[in-house]
Design a protein around this motif. Structure first.
Motif, mmCIF file in Angstrom:
data_model
loop_
_atom_site.group_PDB
_atom_site.id
_atom_site.type_symbol
_atom_site.label_atom_id
_atom_site.label_comp_id
_atom_site.label_asym_id
_atom_site.label_seq_id
_atom_site.Cartn_x
_atom_site.Cartn_y
_atom_site.Cartn_z
ATOM 1 N N VAL B 96 28.102 67.445 46.639
ATOM 2 C CA VAL B 96 28.217 68.907 46.632
ATOM 3 C C VAL B 96 27.873 69.468 48.003
ATOM 4 N N PHE B 97 26.760 69.010 48.546
ATOM 5 C CA PHE B 97 26.319 69.585 49.808
ATOM 6 C C PHE B 97 27.276 69.214 50.941
ATOM 7 N N SER B 98 27.771 67.975 50.953
ATOM 8 C CA SER B 98 28.675 67.626 52.053
ATOM 9 C C SER B 98 29.999 68.382 51.929
ATOM 10 N N TYR B 190 24.504 63.228 55.971
ATOM 11 C CA TYR B 190 24.993 63.027 57.328
ATOM 12 C C TYR B 190 25.993 61.875 57.382
ATOM 13 N N ILE B 191 25.602 60.747 56.797
ATOM 14 C CA ILE B 191 26.417 59.546 56.988
ATOM 15 C C ILE B 191 27.759 59.636 56.277
ATOM 16 N N TRP B 192 27.818 60.302 55.131
ATOM 17 C CA TRP B 192 29.096 60.362 54.413
ATOM 18 C C TRP B 192 29.886 61.639 54.687
ATOM 19 N N LEU B 193 29.337 62.548 55.463
ATOM 20 C CA LEU B 193 30.019 63.832 55.711
ATOM 21 C C LEU B 193 31.469 63.691 56.216
ATOM 22 N N PRO B 194 31.727 62.835 57.213
ATOM 23 C CA PRO B 194 33.115 62.729 57.685
ATOM 24 C C PRO B 194 34.084 62.310 56.585
ATOM 25 N N PHE B 195 33.601 61.541 55.614
ATOM 26 C CA PHE B 195 34.476 61.104 54.516
ATOM 27 C C PHE B 195 34.870 62.291 53.635
ATOM 28 N N MET B 196 34.126 63.369 53.730
ATOM 29 C CA MET B 196 34.474 64.584 52.999
ATOM 30 C C MET B 196 35.353 65.496 53.849
ATOM 31 N N PRO B 199 39.522 64.307 54.054
ATOM 32 C CA PRO B 199 40.438 64.640 52.952
ATOM 33 C C PRO B 199 40.647 66.150 52.777
ATOM 34 N N ILE B 200 39.593 66.936 52.990
ATOM 35 C CA ILE B 200 39.773 68.392 52.866
ATOM 36 C C ILE B 200 40.705 68.872 53.966
ATOM 37 N N GLN B 201 40.502 68.324 55.156
ATOM 38 C CA GLN B 201 41.365 68.707 56.264
ATOM 39 C C GLN B 201 42.818 68.340 55.957
ATOM 40 N N ALA B 202 43.022 67.164 55.377
ATOM 41 C CA ALA B 202 44.385 66.741 55.032
ATOM 42 C C ALA B 202 44.991 67.683 53.995
ATOM 43 N N GLY B 241 37.487 63.400 48.649
ATOM 44 C CA GLY B 241 36.306 63.198 49.479
ATOM 45 C C GLY B 241 35.094 62.833 48.649
ATOM 46 N N SER B 242 34.957 63.492 47.491
ATOM 47 C CA SER B 242 33.755 63.245 46.695
ATOM 48 C C SER B 242 33.784 61.852 46.073
ATOM 49 N N ILE B 243 34.994 61.291 45.903
ATOM 50 C CA ILE B 243 35.051 59.915 45.421
ATOM 51 C C ILE B 243 34.375 58.995 46.434
ATOM 52 N N PHE B 244 34.632 59.262 47.724
ATOM 53 C CA PHE B 244 33.962 58.478 48.766
ATOM 54 C C PHE B 244 32.455 58.740 48.763
ATOM 55 N N THR B 245 32.073 60.006 48.872
ATOM 56 C CA THR B 245 30.645 60.306 49.014
ATOM 57 C C THR B 245 29.880 59.799 47.788
ATOM 58 N N PHE B 246 30.498 59.944 46.634
ATOM 59 C CA PHE B 246 29.843 59.535 45.394
ATOM 60 C C PHE B 246 29.697 58.014 45.346
ATOM 61 N N SER B 247 30.828 57.349 45.575
ATOM 62 C CA SER B 247 30.843 55.894 45.489
ATOM 63 C C SER B 247 29.919 55.276 46.534
ATOM 64 N N LEU B 248 29.977 55.807 47.745
ATOM 65 C CA LEU B 248 29.178 55.213 48.818
ATOM 66 C C LEU B 248 27.683 55.424 48.580
ATOM 67 N N THR B 249 27.320 56.603 48.056
ATOM 68 C CA THR B 249 25.907 56.849 47.790
ATOM 69 C C THR B 249 25.431 55.975 46.624
#
Lengths: 260, 310, 333
Positions: B96-98, B190-196, B199-202, B241-249
């Motif tokens: 959510v935060f990222s 911080y570490i997963w922010l670019p992964f969010m 995809p939003i940019q795309a 993006g959240s699939i990445f941030t979620f999965s990676l965390t």
């Protein structure tokens, strides 16, 4: 159409976000030249390059770098082969199970690294395979395939299939068409994908921990360093070098595919 | 029929053409990657999952090949459920935060910045994304340490009181920044922010300019266009993006070791179970959790129509 | 007066997309802006809608200075070339969007949306999504979405460009009928001269950011003012003294439609001898290229059917009335 106020707000937030992304990188850069021997205190007490020379005397660092470079190189080559084969197989081909196959390609990066790592570990264990360079490389190659695959597929989508048909029309066989028409068009994207795969392998830690033997890769070496407070200056220097080493292929890869 | 086909085949193979043999061509291309993934990925994955139904003998400390649901049941024991909830809550908070931080960056990249600035911003996002994970995590241990930059800045801004108030909040705070959930949350974000961001940019990039013109033409003010057109159409990006941030965390076990309070994450539990204890079945059972959470998440995202607009 | 442009310019850097255009669109008329791509017609439409602001000049909409009015404050609506339907909304929500953002209550909205969809014969697809409709249906939805807001002026940006020929012709008829029925002003952008001729009350012909001529379809076709208009509105023989040094004096230039020339006849007051060099059979009509002794060519389009096989390579005479030549404004080049 945007009012100046909201425009400035967005700009401010965006730039703050970018600064956030670079802040820790800046910190690494600063600490590598710090004169202090053990503490993490800020601001730094002075400027020195002595730790770079100290690091240069450490054989274990160079061994780890060499080990990581070898693994990255081999797994990149495997990924290049498998990734481009998979991309070409799925390009304009429909077959039962196509969606499953694409899903499988993506799984190693979509699922958490511990899943990949642990499944490889449990299989190696039950097969009696000793962990080492080969096992690390196999793991890396597997999740690097999708990086190459994505790059090649993106490029293939932008190549008009007409040029392939034109090649057939002008009398070229399938192999000739591949060699003279498709491959030259994929060159840059293969190289770019390879660079990214290299960077990813060079940097990977989570899967590596499960598949590594006694010899540490560079990220593993760094992780071990974190429990050695007396080595902090050396760690700082190596961290800076690792960071620069991973940035290089990424920048090069971007430059190669920037026409997108 | 048959002779004619056979003749055609003969002509085709004589001229060296795979052109008329699509199946052969497909087999040649697909064979190697398919075999690799079956042997190196799918088989080990199934092997691991099957292990979660084996039994671990606590006395002899060995794995017994006996089917049981004990490990699965064990996941719901208070201590283990605690670990799962702790990890999932962190993954949710980080996602959510990222997304909140990522949106303005992605929005500015696509809709405000022009040409060269856009390319520059794109590199600015991919570079930290690819930069060494362990170095980034290490940098945060330096930043959050008690004599580090974070405390120095907070002190310089005279915000020490505010920080202490935050650290006093139970379940968010802790003794210091580097031993608090707040600190751990910052590092994950911080570490997963670019992964969010990407995809939003795309998603924003795919947004056709004429849709925004149409909205404005139909009488929508900029905020209404944002609310009714831009935001819903970048939801697929947020979900990707959240699939990445979620999965990676969910799967991380390095950052929880380096930053934050004691108390294990799913990843640590997997690591500990298979390593020092040698209980592979329990470790395998724990890996089921992120796999299931992500599968359910994908299912609901799809059902909610998050991918329809793509 | 619906829309007035006063000396409007729109420059993008060095590119003069719109270069000093003045237009007056009358209330209730079907006004077309016609020209090749890059001629400035679409930019003019975007200026009317408010997506662009002019570099200089003034735009009036319904008598009010609208030059700097944002699109959402203008009582004009646009049908986009790519339809620009919102992919994440149903057809009903798409059509109701303009009313929703203006705060019209849900109940009233539903009624008006239903009426608008009925108007374009699409009441049965209200709950579908845009990607479930055919191109023609999407086009009608775009129309309904604009019309439901009861605009004073409807702007249409090549709305029929993506449709195939049959459907396009059908929609031309429907659009024209709709405009008559509703009585609102239509401003229609197209690069298809046939489309413009058949639908419009008046046409503005654009070339390189400027307007060459504004007139009724008949006047544009019969009395083009410039070489560009003569050429763009169908086929024209450009006649000057390099073509006929004996008959045309000085810098005068004329346009002569191929159908005004008679074949093998000397009834007109201008007569020439030549040879048939090409025959272009086009179904309904046939055009014949005649090569003159000075190697220049003239196109002739006889109004009747004839036997093509007898003509090839034959010497022929052509003639026309001097009155059918239209004097063009520009000097010979």
């Amino acid at each position: 159409m945007h009012s100046d106020k909201s425009s400035w707000l967005i700009k401010g937030l965006a730039l703050a976000g970018i600064c956030f992304l670079y802040f820790p990188i800046l910190i690494i850069l600063i600490y590598a030249f710090n004169t202090e021997e053990s503490a993490f205190s800020f601001p730094p007490k002075g400027f020195t390059v002595e730790w770079f020379f100290k690091a240069a005397e450490r054989d274990d660092i160079f061994q780890a770098i060499g080990f990581s470079l070898q693994i990255a190189a081999i797994s990149t080559l495997i990924a290049l082969l498998l990734g481009s084969l998979a991309a070409l197989a799925l390009y304009r081909n429909n077959f039962p199970g196509k969606n499953v196959f694409t899903l499988i390609l993506i799984l190693p990066i979509a699922l958490p690294g511990i899943v990949t790592g642990l499944s490889l570990l449990s299989t190696f264990k039950s097969a009696g395979i000793t962990p080492g360079m080969a096992t690390i490389t196999i793991g890396h190659a597997t999740f690097c395939v999708v990086i190459v695959y994505n790059n090649v597929v993106a490029r293939l989508r932008r190549i008009s299939f007409n040029i392939v048909e034109a090649s057939y029309d002008l009398g070229a066989t399938a192999l000739q068409t591949f060699w003279h028409v498709i491959l030259p068009n994929l060159g840059a994207s293969l190289f770019a994908g390879g660079l990214l795969a290299f960077a990813l392998s060079f940097d990977e830690l989570i899967v590596t921990i499960f598949t590594a033997g006694h010899e540490p890769t560079l990220p593993l070496w760094l992780l071990n360093q974190l429990s050695r407070p007396r080595d902090v200056p050396i760690t700082n220097v190596v961290a800076l070098l690792v960071m620069l080493l991973t940035m290089l292929p990424v920048l090069l890869s971007y430059w190669l595919t920037k026409d997108r | 029929m048959m002779p004619a086909t056979a003749k055609n085949r003969a002509i085709a193979s004589k001229s060296g053409a795979l052109f008329n043999r699509p199946r052969l061509k497909l087999l040649l291309l697909l064979g190697l990657p398919a075999v690799w993934f079956l042997v190196i990925y799918i088989y080990p994955l199934l092997h691991l999952l099957s292990q979660s139904f084996y039994t671990f003998d606590d006395f002899t400390m060995t794995v017994v090949r006996e089917f049981s649901l004990d490990n699965i049941r064990n996941l719901f024991s208070p201590a283990n459920a605690d670990i799962i909830i702790r990890t999932a809550a962190m993954a949710l908070a980080v996602s959510v935060f990222s997304a909140i931080i990522a949106f303005p960056v992605a929005y500015y990249m696509t809709r405000h910045a022009s040409g060269k600035m856009q390319a520059f911003l794109y590199i600015s996002v991919i570079l930290p994304m690819w930069t060494s994970y362990i170095v980034k995590a290490y940098s945060w241990t330096l930043i959050l340490s008690q004599e580090g930059v974070a405390y120095w800045i907070i002190d310089a801004l005279g915000l020490t009181g505010v920080l202490n108030a935050f650290l006093d909040i139970p379940s968010i705070g802790g003794n210091t920044l580097s031993t608090s959930n707040l600190g751990r949350f910052l590092v994950f974000t911080y570490i997963w922010l670019p992964f969010m961001i990407l995809p939003i940019q795309a998603a924003l990039q795919r947004l056709s300019e004429s849709l925004l013109d149409a909205s404005s033409d139909l009488g929508a003010r900029p905020f209404q266009t944002f609310r009714h057109v831009i935001l819903p159409l970048c939801i697929p990006g947020v979900i990707a993006g959240s699939i990445f941030t979620f999965s990676l965390t969910l799967g991380d076990y390095i950052i929880p070791q380096l930053v934050g309070p004691p108390g294990l994450f799913i990843g640590n539990m997997v690591y500990v179970q298979q390593g020092s204890i040698g209980n592979m079945p329990m470790a395998a059972a724990f890996t089921l959790v992120p796999i299931l959470i992500i599968a359910v998440y994908l299912y609901f995202a799809k059902r909610a129509g998050a991918f329809d607009a793509l | 007066m619906s829309v007035i442009f006063e000396n409007v310019k729109r420059h993008f850097g060095d590119v003069k997309a719109v270069d000093d255009v003045s237009i007056t669109v009358k209330e209730g008329e079907f006004f077309s802006m016609l020209g090749p791509s890059g001629s400035g017609k679409t930019t003019c439409l975007r200026l009317m809608a408010g997506f662009e602001q002019p570099t200089s000049g003034t735009i009036y909409i319904n008598g009010e200075d609208a030059t700097w009015l944002p699109p959402f404050k203008r009582n004009v609506n646009t049908v986009f070339q790519d339809y620009a339907l919102f992919p994440h909304m149903t057809i009903e929500d798409n059509v109701g969007y303009g009313l929703m953002v203006k705060g019209v209550r849900r109940k009233d909205r539903a009624i008006r949306v239903k009426d608008a969809l009925k108007l374009v014969d699409l009441a049965h697809v209200a709950n579908r999504r845009p990607n479930q409709l055919s191109g023609g249906q999407q086009q009608r939805v775009a129309l309904a979405r604009a019309l439901v807001n009861q605009p004073k002026v409807l702007l249409l940006d090549e709305p029929l460009g993506a449709l195939d020929l049959k459907l396009r012709e059908q929609m031309q008829g429907e659009l024209k009928a709709l405009q008559k029925q509703l009585g609102i002003t239509f401003v229609f952008v197209t690069h298809d001269q046939g489309e413009a001729l058949s639908m419009s009350d008046r046409i503005a012909v654009f070339n390189q950011g400027r307007i060459e001529q504004v007139s009724t379809p008949e006047t544009l076709y019969e009395s083009p003012k410039t070489r560009f208009v003569a050429d763009f509105m169908g086929t024209a023989n450009i006649i000057d003294n390099t073509l006929l040094p004996d008959l045309i004096d000085g810098p005068q230039v004329f346009a002569l439609r191929p159908e005004k020339i008679r074949l093998n006849s000397d009834q007109g007051d201008m007569t020439l001898q030549g040879q048939v060099s090409e025959i272009f059979y086009q179904g309904a009509v046939t055009k014949i290229e005649i090569r003159l002794p000075n190697h220049r060519t003239v196109l002739v389009q006889p109004p009747y059917a004839f036997d093509r096989s007898s003509l090839g390579g034959q010497p022929v005479s052509i003639s026309w009335d001097r009155a059918d030549m239209v004097r063009l404004e520009e000097p010979a080049t």
